[in-house]
Design an enzyme around this catalytic site. Structure first.
Site, PDB file in Angstrom:
ATOM      1  N   LEU A   1      12.511  -5.751   6.981  1.00  9.56           N
ATOM      2  CA  LEU A   1      13.198  -5.931   8.267  1.00  9.56           C
ATOM      3  C   LEU A   1      14.635  -5.416   8.227  1.00  9.56           C
ATOM      4  O   LEU A   1      15.438  -5.842   7.406  1.00  9.56           O
ATOM      5  CB  LEU A   1      13.204  -7.434   8.583  1.00  9.56           C
ATOM      6  N   ASP A   2      14.972  -4.522   9.112  1.00  9.63           N
ATOM      7  CA  ASP A   2      16.344  -4.008   9.261  1.00  9.63           C
ATOM      8  C   ASP A   2      16.847  -3.269   8.032  1.00  9.63           C
ATOM      9  O   ASP A   2      18.043  -3.078   7.859  1.00  9.63           O
ATOM     10  CB  ASP A   2      17.337  -5.147   9.591  1.00  9.63           C
TER      11      ASP A   2
END
Lengths: 278, 278, 278, 278
Positions: A222-223
């Protein structure tokens, strides 16, 4: 006369530019732009050339591949509209910026459709005569919901890029792997600061004097995918986090549209979780 | 192993990259960086390469020159400290920034001396063990004053660049011609806005929301030489023109030092009153 | 006529501006600038006024304190040079920027001395006739080393601010508590990204497109004190982490000097681990 | 409880803040934000307060006016949607940005209509259910053409602002005077650089390294009205003027929308051909 974008990445060694440019010369090609970069740390060579001339793409690709070491990647691309699907949730700004640019003829893309987990944006999107698909996550597990989205995506042919224009749900590894380095996300913070939920609230709590936005390819963490583009604006103590959010939208949309444009123009190489951009 | 910076400009035609890179390959040179640019409007080709290998500079230059069309300019430069003279008037900030960077070892330069029309900066400059020459303009015509400066400059050998670190007098064509594309000036405005005297006062009167600074080579038309670098800061209604001047100093010094660094690294081509910077 | 900077923070309630401005009117003071801010979330009121007139600081302070609720903080400050001590390690740029500005008369400060754990900067600092104290950490525990620094600091009277101009050692809670909200640090990243050691290396590894610097007050949690000022520059794939470090120095020094200036002008309130800056 | 924006400008004298804030206190108003500025050069005082409480606008205005010197201007404004008309020519980006923000609910405005001298944008604008009026200049003198536009404008009631979203014709004094300080224009350069036609071409020819955009009120001297907002982007030698134009659009639209937002929120004072913005 045809025009081609030629993208090459290879293990670095002497003579690569010479070998490629000798083919350009031999085939009497006109070089419009030419960029090279060597990552000394990883021993990798990157080259992007735009050329014009009388040669078939397939022949050109074969010639270059033969001239270069086996492990090299060679792409010879004829500039053409790319197919994109946009995913959104409820916010207009990033999506709207892409639609207006598309209307204006600035984006070399066919927008095949917009998929959202809500129907809020339907009337807005339909103004632009672009198909809108509400695929609600209501009452579904994450896997089930994604399955329905993947099903819808499979109905389109040849998706070049999926643009997450403030799509507010996390994608599973299965989804991400299906479209590796094809999913462009806008994260509403200056990554890697404020990873995760509600970054403007985090930024406000931390008392920062600058906020930003980051466009990146999505990978399984994530990210944490390769960053394509970042931009910032200054804020001060008088900004509530809602003010930061509102001001941040200006940056978000500009950064996402910029990243999409780079992708549509075949300007991005991804390597070692980073991007090389010409 | 020697390292060379190779700078080439030529009328654009097919095969230039091929011809140069074939020499690099032949001489078994390692390419560290390689940049090209074609100005389509003017039909000009620019190339800067940094290479490593076992070859004499003179031989390399000869080989490249022979391979390229006659009108091409070829420079093969061995990285070395360049000789600079700084000219200033009364302000410390831009001068001081260069002296501190020099002290820090960041600038690949020998500072031969500082020339000023006042003695105000003498005690500051002498801290750095750099010769300081006060050449007052008091009671002298412009030509006479410049004559004395030119005389002083002629005593140094091989001046590569003259840096005008807020030297507040206009140079005559005679002076400028003597050091063509060798005089780097910082103008305290975002050129071409506010050409001429007291640009901060002009900016204040106009009510601008941004002020800037411009580093440029000096040519015969005041403030109209080729721009090397520009930077800005935001201001608002609460800034008096003195505040703008004070804040502007931060930009001035950064922009001038940046331009000097680009020059010392042989990264600038000048053409058609513009700069190409790699 | 005297000039005063008046700083007030209080629990917000109706009539605060009225009560303060009525005293200004009564005492026939001229208001030069006046700024207010209400933090609605925390119910806090902040005000900074610069006034001129014929009144004693002590009388003015008493009048305002009497007019406001008990828990209010009132400071009436006569503009004067503040006493600062700079701590550094080996790098010149941030330290040098402060020394040159001081020389230029831009900083309203007496620099009492520079303390470093190395002697590298001694010859540089002594050019400016500022006392330099090498207090090596060699062979000492952290507490012992700090004890010696605290000892040295205690020899100066009335230190207003300690400026960490790239002082590369972590301070213990004991040290920090002794100078609460008086220690200004420059962190070479865009906090809260890349907390901790070697942020440029971290930034390079993450492939960011922007790097920054953050000036903040130091508190007990490393790199987590109230942020005063932040600035950024754009980078790209061609930057090695050494290039990022080199370019980053430009931002570091500007941001630190800016934060120091704000502090010297009594423009900063600290509250809830944030800064309010007028 | 009502909310008001109170805008005051007056000749500066002692006690102004006291007099206004005493009325706020007396009427038991809650101050949400409060900004003051004194232009020392011109001896002018500016104040903008946002207050909440139980009082009529008319009573509040009367009270303040009575308390202040006669020549003071006092506005007590109830936040409400303002009426705007947009004028455009052929380009979508600036217009589109406003329409999308309007759709998003970000702009506190009723868009009464879009007037253009071409019909190119009609299908785009009608997507948003906003009236579109083509008033061609074909075969008309400037005065005649404007007469027709003024006629159309007179059909709308209570126009607060006219937004020139890349309206590419010069307005005559007659038009400008009819809507003094109500016409907001975006000029596609960093004014006052490149006044007049085709600023991107001018910027390209000059070889600048930064381009910008300026939002300003229109007065009788072309491109010389009070500046509201400015922003810039960096460019380099590789940008053709078309590239500059394309990149510049991003800045143009953001700057224009920002200026419009400031106007809709009653944050702008105009004085001495400048703007004071709170």
């Amino acid at each position: 006369m045809a025009q081609y974008r030629i993208l090459i990445d290879a293990n670095d060694e002497k003579g690569l530019v010479y070998k490629v440019s000798s083919i350009f010369f031999e085939k009497n090609l006109n070089i419009l732009t030419n960029n090279e970069f060597v990552d000394k740390v990883n021993g990798k060579f990157f080259m992007r050339s735009v050329v014009e001339g009388d040669v078939e793409a397939s022949e050109l690709k074969e010639l270059i591949q033969k001239a270069l070491p086996k492990a090299s990647n060679v792409n010879v691309i004829e500039p053409a509209k790319k197919n994109i699907v946009i995913m959104a949730t409820k916010e207009i700004h990033a999506l709207g910026d892409i639609l207006v640019r598309h209307e204006e003829g600035e984006l070399d893309a066919n927008i095949l459709g917009v998929i959202s987990n809500y129907d809020n944006l339907e009337s807005f999107v339909s103004k632009f005569n672009i198909p809108y698909f509400t695929i609600s996550h209501e009452g579904l597990g994450r896997a089930e919901h994604e399955e329905k989205i993947l099903q819808k995506l499979s109905e389109f042919e040849d998706i070049d890029y999926i643009v997450l224009a403030k799509y507010m749900r996390i994608l599973t590894p299965r989804f991400v792997e299906a479209y590796e380095n094809k999913i462009i996300n806008i994260h509403h913070s200056f990554l890697p600061a404020f990873i995760g939920a509600n970054p403007y609230k985090q930024a406000y709590d931390r008392g920062v004097k600058i906020i930003g936005a980051t466009a990146h390819f999505v990978n399984n963490n994530l990210d944490e995918g390769p960053i394509i583009s970042q931009e910032i604006i200054h804020v001060n103590h008088a900004y509530s986090w809602k003010d930061m959010q509102r001001s941040g939208r200006n940056v978000e949309k500009i950064v996402l549209s910029h990243a999409l444009k780079l992708a549509l123009e075949d300007r991005i190489f991804v390597y070692a979780n980073k991007s090389v951009i010409f």
